[in-house]
Design an enzyme around this catalytic site. Structure first.
Site, PDB file in Angstrom:
ATOM      1  N   ASP A 254      -7.855  -3.435   4.920  1.00 21.81           N
ATOM      2  CA  ASP A 254      -7.780  -2.133   5.652  1.00 21.81           C
ATOM      3  C   ASP A 254      -7.970  -0.703   4.820  1.00 21.81           C
ATOM      4  OD1 ASP A 254      -5.072  -2.776   4.641  1.00 21.81           O
ATOM      5  OD2 ASP A 254      -4.812  -1.278   5.954  1.00 21.81           O
TER       6      ASP A 254
ATOM      7  N   THR B 180       0.931  -1.393  -0.722  1.00 24.09           N
ATOM      8  CA  THR B 180       0.126  -0.395   0.163  1.00 24.09           C
ATOM      9  C   THR B 180       0.732   1.144  -0.077  1.00 24.09           C
ATOM     10  OG1 THR B 180      -1.212  -1.321   1.247  1.00 24.09           O
ATOM     11  CG2 THR B 180      -1.824   0.555   1.435  1.00 24.09           C
TER      12      THR B 180
END
Lengths: 312, 312
Positions: free
Chosen positions: B198, B167
């Site tokens: 998430d 990410t």
């Protein structure tokens, strides 16, 4: 103090002709979940059973009875969380299944992931042998009427939502002290296709930790997400606040900071519980020490022996 | 101390032949974002620009260069949050667009919702005039190689993920004291179709509040969600911890409670910042007071005047 289960049937404003059905629904779900807990069952089984009962009850905005999206379709969100391991399972924007909460639990139990969405969730449901149900079986006449009413250009679905009970949820502590939560919803009236609200968002729609407690939320999803309401309330409890004070602090912050209304059910590891809301009403029920507690308006708190039949 | 921007390019273990590209990528993104802030631009524009640069850079697991799901496709998640209003926008499992972070910002700016998923997100992209791009334009040779390698029955994609930067994200405070965050990802290597991690989950992948600060996270998504890592770190800051101590407390809790590794970039309203990680490496860069800071391994902290060209 253990076991205990606390349930909500959504925050908002319930029309008078529907309030009896809402109270009856949360009381039935609380009885069913408490029966599991009293028989030595675990908190996860109890909260999932409570939510299944409300998904199957057309009174509530979850499963059958869900509000419709702008296209007149049903897309549902659900989340379960296990306070012992902090494991969770969620589905978002899932279609054509009767019980999203069961699919959320399968995500937790049978995958290494925490959330599956949309078509991926449907594929997983098929792989798990979860039956597909036709869209029409999830749609009530009441939901369709409200959808049509809110298609008007000057309609205000967020305001109008307050006339329909929202999200359903449950929190429980079993005899072993294990805590679980489950929350399920059809989402926001006339929402855009693919809109995901607070319910499948861990920490917003619910959260459970054996060391702190559990919260399941309901209300305006986008406001709940802005303040991660469930986790916020649990942080207040970590700071020494009671379940009731922590719930009120969280709801008051949501109101003052982002002008959002909602409600919560909250438990701590000792079995203290609260059902609090800033909306006009929230249908709620709790079962503990063979006593059923329930209410709808602020300040209402009825009690009854758990061994007598459902009062409604 | 203001303005400031801090950027990460994912926590994990970067192969030696790719580490220069990672450092170079985060430094370029930090320079671009800092240029906006120094010119009087706002923090939201700065973090979105930083993330767009990394989405466009095939080195990172976001936009072009995303890891592939089990079917060999790219599904991306992204979230932006505005610390002044607590408004946020997210997309999950979105396909065929070059810059999910821009679509997340459009969800925040142009809808009343906070998250759109899958096909609903694609429909919204089309309505907003966001160009569709072919799947192949998002797939690198490196991503395809890693996908094939992890199709083997005994493969461990979570473990293997640590060989690919994760990410990307950014947090910033502008001259007005407004705080914003942005995070974008291709998710987990060989994930199931529809898996949401998430990143689009507010409070887990990131969170921003002008009164507290902002955090963007990276690492094992399912572990980050279990502890709502971004919001957890900000709660520690609300209790008086420094950005560095709060970040370390959050990461240590994630490691001890759920055995998860990751990394974060954190800022507070005064412009204090931290880039901390429990993984072996995290490519990070920060820009403040016309100085560029960057590093990859634990304890590494290089500095350079912002006015000289990118060192890599």
């Amino acid at each position: 103090m253990l076991p205990v289960v606390v349930i909500h049937g959504g925050a908002g404003h319930v029309p008078r002709d529907r309030s009896d059905m809402s109270i009856s629904g949360v009381c039935s779900a609380a009885r069913a979940a408490y029966g599991i807990l009293r028989g030595g069952g675990n908190s996860m089984d109890a909260v999932v059973e409570a939510v299944i009962q409300m998904e199957n009850n057309p009174t509530f905005n979850a499963g059958c009875g869900s509000v419709l999206n702008v296209k007149g379709e049903v897309e549902m969100d659900a989340l379960v969380m296990d306070g012992k391991t902090l494991a969770s399972g969620a589905v978002s924007a899932v279609r054509n299944i009767a019980n999203p909460i069961q699919l959320a639990r399968l995500v937790m139990d049978k995958t290494t992931h925490a959330c599956l969405t949309a078509e991926g969730a449907s594929q997983f449901a098929r792989a798990m042998g979860v039956p597909e149900v036709p869209l029409q079986s999830l749609i009530t006449e009441y939901a369709r009427m409200r959808w049509q009413k809110n298609l008007a250009h000057d309609a205000n679905p967020v305001e109008s939502q307050m006339g329909k009970m929202g999200t359903v949820g449950a929190v429980a502590v079993d005899r072993e002290g294990n805590i679980a939560c489950a929350t399920s919803t059809g989402g926001l009236l006339n929402k855009m296709e693919g809109r995901v609200g607070d319910t499948p968002c861990i920490g917003s729609g619910s959260y459970a930790d054996n060391n702190i407690g559990a919260v399941s939320t309901t209300g305006h999803g986008e406001a709940i997400m802005k303040v991660t309401l469930a986790r916020l309330i649990l942080f207040h409890m970590e700071q020494g606040q009671s379940v009731e004070a922590a719930s009120d602090l969280g709801l008051a912050f949501m109101k003052s900071r982002v002008n959002g209304l909602g409600g919560v059910v909250t438990v701590d590891p000792q079995g203290h519980w609260a059902a609090r809301f800033s909306s006009l009403q929230m249908a709620w029920a709790a079962a503990q020490k063979d006593t059923l507690h329930y209410g709808l308006y602020t300040g209402e708190h009825f009690t009854q022996s758990i061994d007598v039949p459902n009062p409604h």
